[in-house]
Design a protein around this motif. Structure first.
Motif, PDB file in Angstrom:
ATOM      1  N   GLY A  65       0.708  -1.246   0.122  1.00 14.48           N
ATOM      2  CA  GLY A  65       0.098   0.027   0.094  1.00 14.48           C
ATOM      3  C   GLY A  65       0.741   1.155   0.023  1.00 14.48           C
ATOM      4  O   GLY A  65       0.622   2.194  -0.680  1.00 14.48           O
ATOM      5  N   LEU A  66       1.976   1.132   0.855  1.00  9.85           N
ATOM      6  CA  LEU A  66       2.780   2.295   0.973  1.00  9.85           C
ATOM      7  C   LEU A  66       3.854   2.428  -0.318  1.00  9.85           C
ATOM      8  O   LEU A  66       3.630   3.855  -0.860  1.00  9.85           O
ATOM      9  N   ARG A  67       4.279   1.363  -0.813  1.00 11.80           N
ATOM     10  CA  ARG A  67       5.299   1.381  -1.841  1.00 11.80           C
ATOM     11  C   ARG A  67       4.611   1.904  -3.162  1.00 11.80           C
ATOM     12  O   ARG A  67       5.097   2.235  -3.981  1.00 11.80           O
ATOM     13  N   LYS A 114       1.741  12.187  -1.085  1.00  7.02           N
ATOM     14  CA  LYS A 114       2.992  12.558  -0.042  1.00  7.02           C
ATOM     15  C   LYS A 114       2.272  12.010   1.279  1.00  7.02           C
ATOM     16  O   LYS A 114       1.312  12.511   1.957  1.00  7.02           O
ATOM     17  N   ILE A 115       3.015  11.293   1.938  1.00 13.91           N
ATOM     18  CA  ILE A 115       2.559  10.469   3.093  1.00 13.91           C
ATOM     19  C   ILE A 115       2.890  11.683   4.342  1.00 13.91           C
ATOM     20  O   ILE A 115       4.248  11.856   4.290  1.00 13.91           O
ATOM     21  N   LEU A 116       2.083  11.930   5.093  1.00 15.87           N
ATOM     22  CA  LEU A 116       2.449  12.579   6.285  1.00 15.87           C
ATOM     23  C   LEU A 116       2.518  11.900   7.563  1.00 15.87           C
ATOM     24  O   LEU A 116       3.417  12.454   8.359  1.00 15.87           O
ATOM     25  N   ARG A 117       1.818  10.708   7.986  1.00 16.53           N
ATOM     26  CA  ARG A 117       2.039  10.182   8.856  1.00 16.53           C
ATOM     27  C   ARG A 117       1.585   8.943   8.856  1.00 16.53           C
ATOM     28  O   ARG A 117       0.221   8.524   7.962  1.00 16.53           O
ATOM     29  N   VAL A 118       2.186   7.807   9.627  1.00 17.44           N
ATOM     30  CA  VAL A 118       1.919   6.366   9.652  1.00 17.44           C
ATOM     31  C   VAL A 118       1.906   5.951  11.141  1.00 17.44           C
ATOM     32  O   VAL A 118       2.923   6.062  11.698  1.00 17.44           O
ATOM     33  N   LEU A 119       0.829   5.528  11.522  1.00 23.99           N
ATOM     34  CA  LEU A 119       1.006   5.019  13.072  1.00 23.99           C
ATOM     35  C   LEU A 119      -0.046   3.772  13.332  1.00 23.99           C
ATOM     36  O   LEU A 119      -1.206   3.798  12.442  1.00 23.99           O
ATOM     37  N   VAL A 146      -2.821   5.436   7.699  1.00 27.35           N
ATOM     38  CA  VAL A 146      -1.799   6.064   6.992  1.00 27.35           C
ATOM     39  C   VAL A 146      -2.602   7.505   6.835  1.00 27.35           C
ATOM     40  O   VAL A 146      -3.879   7.552   6.023  1.00 27.35           O
ATOM     41  N   ASP A 147      -2.014   8.678   6.880  1.00 24.85           N
ATOM     42  CA  ASP A 147      -2.687  10.036   6.646  1.00 24.85           C
ATOM     43  C   ASP A 147      -1.838  10.642   5.581  1.00 24.85           C
ATOM     44  O   ASP A 147      -0.429  10.518   5.335  1.00 24.85           O
ATOM     45  N   GLY A 148      -2.324  10.688   4.370  1.00 23.68           N
ATOM     46  CA  GLY A 148      -1.632  11.254   3.042  1.00 23.68           C
ATOM     47  C   GLY A 148      -2.237  12.576   2.681  1.00 23.68           C
ATOM     48  O   GLY A 148      -3.480  12.870   3.163  1.00 23.68           O
TER      49      GLY A 148
END
Length: 440
Positions: free
Chosen positions: A139-141, A148-153, A289-291
């Protein structure tokens, strides 16, 4: 149809299920990959050991080097740093494709592996390294490559989530919840890597590297585990409408001068009861994930277990086999951003600080003054009797427990607050510090 010869290194919980699924679903997997998957060797420590899955004895071997040399595709499922590092490097240096689920190896030696892979035109896949069956790596890759990814937690360790969930639902102590997790097979006999946050930190480093196109190692991650969490912490969290979860947090931080940094940390966190992560129970994993453009997305599913994790391994195997048989390349390491790692002391969040104090006039003002002197703004304060007494030369004094919620402040400022509280004659003990990273 072309044939891809496969060497499987390790036939434990996940490896045995990978072998089973290739044997049972070989036709479908071949149709998807455009190539037959031929397991040529299965490397084990003891060829005579009993196994949960029936494996042709002719495939079993202890000679990993020969198995790698004869394979087109190597699946590494041994775990740990050595011998996997040496074996994976051997495969990559020969231009062989490697599929691994080894988060510890990637978090510690990822750059070395990527460089050897690039030098030899080899592919390295690792979907199974984070969150088991949950496709967050892809998903991320791939899926979010346009954002543009801002945060992943999120919750990336099922063992700690099971323990904290048990403490919340049953009122059990940490020790009792851990013992139950071990009895049910969710926790290892030596649970250190899980309960001290090291497993989650390795996964956090991998997620941050993917999200922010920057090399992040496990050494960059500030880590705090759950072994200090008490039943009182759980009860206090519930009283405030929260639950406690061990979260891995990776975020892009923009300073006042416009520079961008990467903040990575793992710690127990207060999560509001009505937040989606609060309802991730048992051994399940969930990553938010926050994009910048896509907004908030949530990945949820089984983060461990033989069969679920094997499906993640096989998703990589199908892609890798297709490239081997039909041409093409796997994903490359993208570290063009090369963002600096934010020092732990500069990370900003909200805090819940619990301290036992001497219950006398002026103490609350003194405590508030300590927070103010260090630039930490207090949001709210609650007080309850401590139900015990502290003996002093002049007689017994009652004590109380203060629970202080703060506004956002840096880790460095909070650490100084705690140091000053511990130095105060009015404070008996700072008993608990929890962070609050998410809003409802």
């Amino acid at each position: 149809m072309a044939t891809v010869n496969v060497a499987v290194l390790g036939a434990g919980t996940v490896g045995s299920q990978v072998i089973r699924l290739i044997q049972e679903e070989g036709g479908d997997l071949a149709a998807r990959a455009g190539a037959d998957l031929n397991i040529q060797a299965v490397v084990v420590r003891n060829v005579s050991a009993p196994r949960d899955v029936e494996i042709d004895p002719a495939l079993l071997t202890t000679d990993a080097n020969q198995a790698i040399d004869n394979a087109d595709l190597v699946i590494e499922l041994i775990g740990g740093i050595e011998p996997p590092r040496t074996l994976v490097l051997r495969a990559l240096s020969q231009g062989k494709t490697v599929v691994t689920g080894n988060k510890a190896l990637l978090a510690a030696h990822g750059p070395e592996l990527y460089e050897v892979a690039a030098q030899n035109g080899a592919d390295l896949y690792y979907e199974a390294a984070v969150a088991g069956a949950v496709p967050v790596v892809y998903g991320l890759r791939e899926s979010l490559a346009g954002d543009k990814i801002l945060r992943v937690l999120g919750i990336v360790n099922g063992t700690t989530n099971f323990i904290l969930d048990s403490m919340t639902s049953t009122g059990a102590s940490y020790e009792d919840a851990l013992a139950e997790a071990q009895r049910l097979g969710f926790a290892e006999a030596d649970p250190t890597a899980d309960v001290e946050g090291l497993d989650a930190a390795a996964k956090c480093a991998i997620l941050a590297s993917l999200a922010f196109h920057t090399r992040v190692s496990i050494d960059d991650v500030a880590v705090e585990g759950i072994s200090s969490i008490t039943a009182d912490d759980i009860a206090e969290a519930e009283a405030g409408g929260n639950v406690i979860k061990l979260l891995a947090i990776a975020e892009r931080v923009t300073k006042d001068d416009g520079t961008e940094w990467v903040s990575v940390r793992v710690h127990p966190t207060l999560v509001p009861r009505d937040h989606a992560l609060a309802n991730v129970n048992g051994a399940f994993n969930s990553i938010v994930v926050d994009g910048e453009s896509a907004g908030r997305l949530m990945f949820y599913g089984q983060g461990a277990g033989g069969a679920p994790t094997a499906t993640a391994v096989l998703s990589d195997v199908v892609a890798a086999a297709s490239h081997i048989a039909n041409g093409g390349n796997g994903p490359r390491e993208l570290v063009y951003a090369n963002l600096p790692i934010l020092p732990r002391a500069e990370a900003v969040t909200r805090y819940q600080v619990q301290a036992e104090i001497r219950d006398r006039v002026g103490v609350l003002a003194e405590v508030a003054g300590i927070f103010a002197a260090n630039g930490v703004s207090i949001k709210s304060v609650s007080q309850r009797d401590a139900n015990d007494e502290v003996s002093e030369g002049s007689g017994d004094l009652k004590t109380a427990v203060l629970t202080i919620l703060t506004h956002r402040a840096t880790e460095g400022s909070l650490e100084q607050v705690v140091a000053d509280l511990n130095d105060s004659a009015s404070v008996i003990e700072v008993s608990s510090i929890l962070r609050s990273e998410v809003s409802a």
